[in-house]
Design an enzyme around this catalytic site. Sequence first.
Site, PDB file in Angstrom:
ATOM      1  N   CYS A   1       0.819  -1.201   0.000  1.00 48.57           N
ATOM      2  CA  CYS A   1       0.000   0.000   0.000  1.00 48.57           C
ATOM      3  C   CYS A   1       0.853   1.251   0.000  1.00 48.57           C
ATOM      4  O   CYS A   1       0.410   2.315  -0.410  1.00 48.57           O
ATOM      5  CB  CYS A   1      -0.961   0.018   1.166  1.00 48.57           C
ATOM      6  SG  CYS A   1      -0.208   0.353   2.745  1.00 48.57           S
TER       7      CYS A   1
ATOM      8  N   CYS B   1       3.432   0.561  11.643  1.00 48.07           N
ATOM      9  CA  CYS B   1       3.233   1.034  10.265  1.00 48.07           C
ATOM     10  C   CYS B   1       1.858   1.659  10.175  1.00 48.07           C
ATOM     11  O   CYS B   1       1.372   2.237  11.137  1.00 48.07           O
ATOM     12  CB  CYS B   1       3.432  -0.103   9.258  1.00 48.07           C
ATOM     13  SG  CYS B   1       2.172  -1.379   9.335  1.00 48.07           S
TER      14      CYS B   1
END
Lengths: 98, 392
Positions: free
Chosen positions: B193, B350
């Site tokens: 992503c 993250c």
Amino acid sequence: MAVKVQIPAPLRPFTGSHSTVEVDGRDVGEVLENLVAAHPQLRPQLFQPDGHIRSFVNVYLNDEDIRYTGRGQTPVQPTDTLTIVPSVAGGSAARCCC
Amino acid sequence: MATTLASPLSNEEILRYSRHLLIPEFGMEGQRKLKAARVLTIGAGGLGSPVGLYLAAAGVGTIGIVDFDVVDFTNLQRQVIHSTADVGRPKLDSARDTLHGINPEVEIIGYETRLTSENALEILRGYDLVVDGTDNFPTRYLVNDACVLSGIPNVYASIFRFEGQASVLALRDGPCYRCWYPEPPPPGLVPSCAEGGVLGVLPGLMGLIQATEAIKLITGIGEPLKNRVLLFDALGMRFRELKLRKNPECPVCGANPTIRELIDYQEFCGIRGEEAPAPAATAGEIEILEIGARALAEELRGAAPPLVLDVREPHEVAIASIPGAVLIPLGELEKRLHELDRAADIVAQCRSGVRSMKAARLLRAAGFTRLRNLKGGILAWSDEVDPAVPKY
Ligand SMILES: [Zn+2]
């Protein structure tokens, strides 16, 4: 003799962000080998462990798919452009996976 | 394609479509073919938006839409069939309202479901062509195979950041997606992503190429984008064309097909959905401990705070970060291990917790021992600790 190799966006992180690189070689196989030698992180992206080009990566010499021109043995000319076209998932902008 | 010329046009329709009717190659015949046509769009997202808008405006008689998603704020940057007021509504409802607003003459058939091997052939039945606006490999291959098996052309496009590709596939005697790419990439090599962004106008451009090809196929005018693929580079503003050949050994459209019915495409693609959680530890491996956002906030206020290791990319850190976190992008972690103290108490972090789990495993393999993963990443931090931290 150097040919131009077009690097697609998904693989640019492995070529120092370069979209085009000049690579030496007499045929497609040599060019690709020299390409991954110069950018080692590209190797697993382009090649299977057995050395074959991955089945989700297509390589074009100018506008021809090398699978139909003799694959790695296809000779190259200095005016040629080699283009790497991996399959892309996105349609709606790849939904975040992580 | 649509052979019924028996769809007469009313005076209102003649007025509405007059700028089509004034094109000699198009004329009344072309417009009647559009009215009789049935087009199925897979997805009402980035590509499906312009496809739906323009096919409805052009007067395609029946537009089917397969989508089970709900409109969210991150869609609005490119999915122009939906409006801000539609956030939270099913995309199908929103798309139907927008398309009927543009052209109430068009029949919209919604399928509020994920396209699956079980329902695909049934849904495709009766359509003249399919417009593929999917964003993942399992559905891409499913749409391809279903089109080939049903004998329905597939108007394909896909996008990545600033680049797009388009082609008309599965025409009789033409190549299909498998001819081009026999297999999808293994999940580990799919861009994560961090690389998944897209310029909002890009699906607009590529979707309109699909809509153009759909109209050409229906009306039979022009030269279809067949046996070739169009590559578009928005940054260089360049179009290129590559040859696309039918592979005689193609497993689905070749001379001796081995795929004669739809298969399990999740399995074929080696994944269980794009948003799969971090894979579980393999047998014999000790699972990395997870810590919740609230618990982490508490520890950070304590006497011996852990080191928060943010493994996202710099452009993501520019959006939002947890105060005091150390940034080493996942891709650089292996060669920057020397920057970290092996004895330190580390919490990997993250966006949502998947990449940081990979990072924690990598650190453990390198000999780090005091490792934890922030469950839910900075998204959870925004939800549970600091709502001022924006989500993306
Ligand atoms: Zn095929």
